[in-house]
Design an enzyme around this catalytic site. Structure first.
Site, PDB file in Angstrom:
ATOM      1  N   HIS A 158      55.106  32.987  37.446  1.00  0.00           N
ATOM      2  CA  HIS A 158      54.153  33.989  37.926  1.00  0.00           C
ATOM      3  C   HIS A 158      54.947  34.939  38.813  1.00  0.00           C
ATOM      4  CE1 HIS A 158      50.844  35.611  40.370  1.00  0.00           C
ATOM      5  NE2 HIS A 158      49.991  35.110  39.503  1.00  0.00           N
ATOM      6  N   CYS A 215      50.172  38.341  35.260  1.00  0.00           N
ATOM      7  CA  CYS A 215      51.207  38.297  36.299  1.00  0.00           C
ATOM      8  C   CYS A 215      52.418  37.475  35.876  1.00  0.00           C
ATOM      9  CB  CYS A 215      50.661  37.769  37.630  1.00  0.00           C
ATOM     10  SG  CYS A 215      49.374  38.795  38.321  1.00  0.00           S
ATOM     11  N   ASP A 246      55.869  26.035  42.677  1.00  0.00           N
ATOM     12  CA  ASP A 246      54.591  26.740  42.605  1.00  0.00           C
ATOM     13  C   ASP A 246      53.587  25.782  41.950  1.00  0.00           C
ATOM     14  OD1 ASP A 246      52.370  28.173  41.887  1.00  0.00           O
ATOM     15  OD2 ASP A 246      53.442  29.728  40.772  1.00  0.00           O
ATOM     16  N   LYS A 253      41.857  28.669  43.551  1.00  0.00           N
ATOM     17  CA  LYS A 253      41.972  28.173  42.176  1.00  0.00           C
ATOM     18  C   LYS A 253      41.528  26.713  42.064  1.00  0.00           C
ATOM     19  CE  LYS A 253      45.959  31.097  41.017  1.00  0.00           C
ATOM     20  NZ  LYS A 253      45.385  32.246  40.311  1.00  0.00           N
ATOM     21  N   GLN A 278      48.777  25.962  39.635  1.00  0.00           N
ATOM     22  CA  GLN A 278      48.040  25.576  38.433  1.00  0.00           C
ATOM     23  C   GLN A 278      48.078  24.067  38.195  1.00  0.00           C
ATOM     24  OE1 GLN A 278      46.179  27.674  36.847  1.00  0.00           O
ATOM     25  NE2 GLN A 278      46.944  29.627  37.592  1.00  0.00           N
TER      26      GLN A 278
END
Lengths: 429, 157
Positions: free
Chosen positions: A141, A384, A218, A244, A221
């Site tokens: 991302h 993104c 990261d 999220k 997700q």
């Protein structure tokens, strides 16, 4: 393991029962962009404001004590949820800010001078300059790419990256050539926000550790979809965002190993993060306060803690199993439509959270518009992650992404809506 | 769906005047950052000022049906007209696109662009339709046209 009772769970999300586009039931398949929020999260924020609101860490009154307890209690809840210690949890405004915080620790440490903190041998690990390397992946991302490009620009370090295979997985064939003794930081996604690939975190973290590089994961997700344990993953830093994972906007989390946080100079300066302030210089508080300048996002942190509690009650194993079922149903449905090409792994075990695809001859924007006309909300574009799309040789894609509230009926409604695309745009089926 | 008029689909499948051609006076590259749609556009003018004639508009567009059809209609509507006329057409198209469905567009002024009236009900798609037009006005400016002056010129309208 108890199954996730999706129909009961949906009662907690009022927005899911509304209609869109002339009375069509909403089919929300854009949770990868932002999840919907249960009333428990909204109530927690409202309760904070209605019953406990005061500035935390300030003031000598009861409300200030209660607000501080709520905020610090949220830190404990979030830490427990991801297998970290409370003093390893920093509240930021977003995951993007969390990653920038680490990137700026590197350049601030490298700028020289008195850092205003008790330096430790680990502080040197944040000093970076020409000849050093920053490693990312093609799958990132923009939030886990641009801050590192900027760090390279500011410090003269060079940026390298791991490629993505045509199948949407990280190409680790040249891992030993890319991650070397010169690598100071390895930043990568746990789960791709586009193709949903679950990356081999442990293998990458082990490799980074063997060359003394700091890892930045990261986890935006992964935390909403999988049980995530910071300690087990073996990374040094992990960033994720509340919105999220059923939580509110305006709060992200940086989790960092305590000895590294202690060795890092601050990012933003101001109130709350100081130890002593003199006219010409200051010294800084211990983590996590060192990295929480200004008034913190109290009610949002409380909302995030409520989201963690909510997900814990459902059970992250149940959430993950539900996500696998939905992903499998979507992959099966798309496989039955040869005019659709799925990006990323075709094996549901290798992915979670989202399925991106292209219809050859029809732009994703147009696919998304037809779905929207049927009440199905998806995201279209590059999500993104422009370099990932270039690597997969598509300009953009359509992405369906899921939450614990996604139903099998919604998957069917999505597939039915997709079947309108070929006739509208004259695609051979 | 009223968005996807036959005219739009026809233009997107068979874009008119597509491809980049010589000669040209200025070239621009515009990107819709939200979705990655891109257009590279060239203008070739004869003469100076508002009465300069648009000899050619050539382009390379990558994007959705709306942005490609818009580039195609743009080329059809401006080639052979004066700069002032083309900006007058753009003004009329822009007011239609940003009218949220209130302005159906005047076919006398904007030709095939009336097919884009439905786009105005979808705010996210208005940008797609405007992309080639902003690339066009930017190209005119780079070719030395004073856009404000030429827009205000009523000659030839």
């Amino acid at each position: 393991m108890p199954d996730l009772d999706v129909e009961t769970l949906r009662q907690d999300f009022p927005i899911l029962s509304r209609t869109v586009r002339d009375g069509r039931p909403l089919v929300y398949l854009d949770s990868g962009a932002t999840s919907q929020k249960p009333t428990q999260v909204l109530d927690a924020e409202r309760d904070f404001y209605e019953q406990h609101n005061a500035a935390v860490h300030r003031g000598a009154h009861q409300l200030a004590e209660e607000a501080t307890d709520a905020f610090e209690g949220a830190r404990v809840t979030v830490a427990d949820f991801v297998g970290a210690r409370p003093d390893e949890v920093i509240f930021t405004k977003s995951a993007t800010e969390a990653i920038n915080l680490v990137a700026y620790a590197f350049s601030n440490a490298s700028a020289g001078g008195d850092l205003g903190i008790p330096e430790t041998p680990a502080t040197d690990r944040f000093r970076i300059g020409p000849g050093d390397q920053i490693v990312v992946t093609q799958m990132e991302h923009h939030a886990n790419l641009v801050p590192w490009q900027e760090l390279a620009r500011r410090t003269g370090a060079s940026l390298r990256w791991l490629d993505v295979t045509d199948g949407g997985e990280l190409d680790l064939g040249n891992l030993d050539e890319v991650v070397t003794e010169r690598t100071k930081v390895l930043a990568f996604a746990h789960v791709s926000n586009v193709v949903g690939t679950i990356n081999p975190v442990r293998e990458l973290a082990d490799k980074a550790r063997s060359v003394g590089a700091i890892t930045v994961l990261d986890a935006c997700q992964s935390v909403p979809h999988l049980p995530v344990d910071f300690d087990e993953l073996g990374v040094d830093f992990m960033a994720f965002s509340a919105h999220k994972m059923l939580g509110p906007y305006g709060v992200g989390v940086l989790v960092g190993r305590a000895e590294l946080l202690a060795a890092m100079p601050p990012f933003l300066g101001g109130g709350s993060m100081i130890e002593t302030v003199l006219m010409d210089h200051s010294t800084y508080a211990a983590p996590p306060q060192r990295f929480e300048a200004g008034i913190p996002n109290q009610s949002q942190a409380v909302g995030l803690a409520a989201a963690c509690d909510y997900l814990s009650q459902v059970g992250m194993d149940a959430v993950a199993a539900h996500d696998r079922e939905i992903t499998q149903a979507v992959l099966d449905g798309l496989a039955a439509r040869p005019w659709i090409r799925v990006l990323g792994p075709l094996d549901a075990e290798k992915r979670t959270g989202s399925v991106a695809f292209v219809v050859d001859g029809v732009h994703p924007h147009d696919v998304g518009q037809v779905l929207d006309d049927s009440g199905v909300a998806v995201r279209t574009g590059h999500h993104c992650a422009w370099p990932l799309h270039r690597a997969l040789r598509v300009p953009a894609s359509t992405r369906a992404s899921f939450g614990p509230y996604t139903t099998a009926d919604e998957v069917q409604a999505f597939l039915d809506a997709l079947d309108r695309v070929p006739s509208i745009f004259g695609v051979a089926v | 769906m009223d968005l996807y008029q036959e005219l739009i689909l026809d233009h997107s499948k068979r874009p008119q005047h597509a491809g980049l051609r010589e000669p040209y006076d200025a070239q621009t590259h515009h990107v819709n950052t939200t979705c990655g749609d891109e257009v590279t556009l060239r203008v070739h003018l004869a003469g100076d000022g508002p009465d300069a004639r648009v000899e050619d508009v050539s382009y390379d567009a990558v994007g959705c049906s709306i942005s490609i059809a818009s580039a195609s209609v743009l080329a059809e509507e401006v080639i052979g007209h004066t700069v002032a006329e083309s900006l007058h057409t753009f003004d009329a198209i822009r007011s239609m696109l940003t009218s949220k469905g209130e302005d159906p567009g005047d076919e006398e002024i904007i030709g095939d662009a009336v097919a884009f009236a439905g786009v105005s009900k979808y705010p996210a798609r208005v940008k797609c339709a405007l992309l080639p037009w902003t690339a066009y006005t930017d190209a005119l400016a780079r070719a030395g046209v004073d856009i404000a002056d030429a827009s205000a010129t009523k000659s030839g309208v």
